[in-house]
Design a protein around this motif. Sequence first.
Motif, PDB file in Angstrom:
ATOM      1  N   THR A 159       0.829  -1.203   0.000  1.00 14.64           N
ATOM      2  CA  THR A 159       0.000   0.000   0.000  1.00 14.64           C
ATOM      3  C   THR A 159       0.864   1.253   0.000  1.00 14.64           C
ATOM      4  N   LEU A 160       1.901   1.269   0.814  1.00 13.30           N
ATOM      5  CA  LEU A 160       2.791   2.430   0.867  1.00 13.30           C
ATOM      6  C   LEU A 160       3.522   2.644  -0.453  1.00 13.30           C
ATOM      7  N   VAL A 161       3.953   1.565  -1.087  1.00 14.18           N
ATOM      8  CA  VAL A 161       4.638   1.678  -2.377  1.00 14.18           C
ATOM      9  C   VAL A 161       3.682   2.226  -3.431  1.00 14.18           C
ATOM     10  N   CYS A 162       2.456   1.728  -3.450  1.00 16.72           N
ATOM     11  CA  CYS A 162       1.471   2.215  -4.426  1.00 16.72           C
ATOM     12  C   CYS A 162       1.140   3.685  -4.187  1.00 16.72           C
ATOM     13  N   LEU A 163       0.960   4.067  -2.942  1.00 11.91           N
ATOM     14  CA  LEU A 163       0.673   5.469  -2.644  1.00 11.91           C
ATOM     15  C   LEU A 163       1.834   6.378  -3.046  1.00 11.91           C
ATOM     16  N   ALA A 199       3.999   5.810  -5.396  1.00 11.35           N
ATOM     17  CA  ALA A 199       4.037   5.864  -6.859  1.00 11.35           C
ATOM     18  C   ALA A 199       2.964   6.802  -7.397  1.00 11.35           C
ATOM     19  N   ILE A 200       1.770   6.742  -6.811  1.00 17.64           N
ATOM     20  CA  ILE A 200       0.684   7.618  -7.259  1.00 17.64           C
ATOM     21  C   ILE A 200       1.017   9.078  -6.963  1.00 17.64           C
ATOM     22  N   LEU A 201       1.578   9.343  -5.796  1.00 17.55           N
ATOM     23  CA  LEU A 201       1.899  10.714  -5.434  1.00 17.55           C
ATOM     24  C   LEU A 201       3.031  11.299  -6.287  1.00 17.55           C
ATOM     25  N   ARG A 202       3.948  10.452  -6.730  1.00 26.56           N
ATOM     26  CA  ARG A 202       5.072  10.937  -7.534  1.00 26.56           C
ATOM     27  C   ARG A 202       4.729  11.045  -9.015  1.00 26.56           C
ATOM     28  N   ALA A 203       3.684  10.364  -9.449  1.00 26.29           N
ATOM     29  CA  ALA A 203       3.329  10.336 -10.874  1.00 26.29           C
ATOM     30  C   ALA A 203       2.661  11.644 -11.291  1.00 26.29           C
ATOM     31  N   HIS A 204       2.710  11.900 -12.575  1.00 24.05           N
ATOM     32  CA  HIS A 204       1.999  13.046 -13.126  1.00 24.05           C
ATOM     33  C   HIS A 204       0.505  12.747 -13.120  1.00 24.05           C
ATOM     34  N   ARG A 205      -0.290  13.775 -12.964  1.00 21.18           N
ATOM     35  CA  ARG A 205      -1.735  13.580 -12.841  1.00 21.18           C
ATOM     36  C   ARG A 205      -2.320  12.879 -14.066  1.00 21.18           C
TER      37      ARG A 205
END
Length: 57
Positions: A23-27, A29-35
């Motif tokens: 869950t932490l890895v996915c979060l 990745a989502i936070l670092r990705a472009h919208r």
Amino acid sequence: MDALTLLATTLPVALLLALLCATLVCLAAILRAHRGDVVNVLLALPAVIAAMLRRKR
């Protein structure tokens, strides 16, 4: 403590820890990705799930 008791104790803890880490890895990745990337991935999820379900059968 026998091996079965030890396994019954540590396995749920290990699974919970693995779920938390995933869950932490996915979060992260989502936070670092472009919208736009996140939106494209979310829009593609139904097709990915459908393909996985077809392959499972």
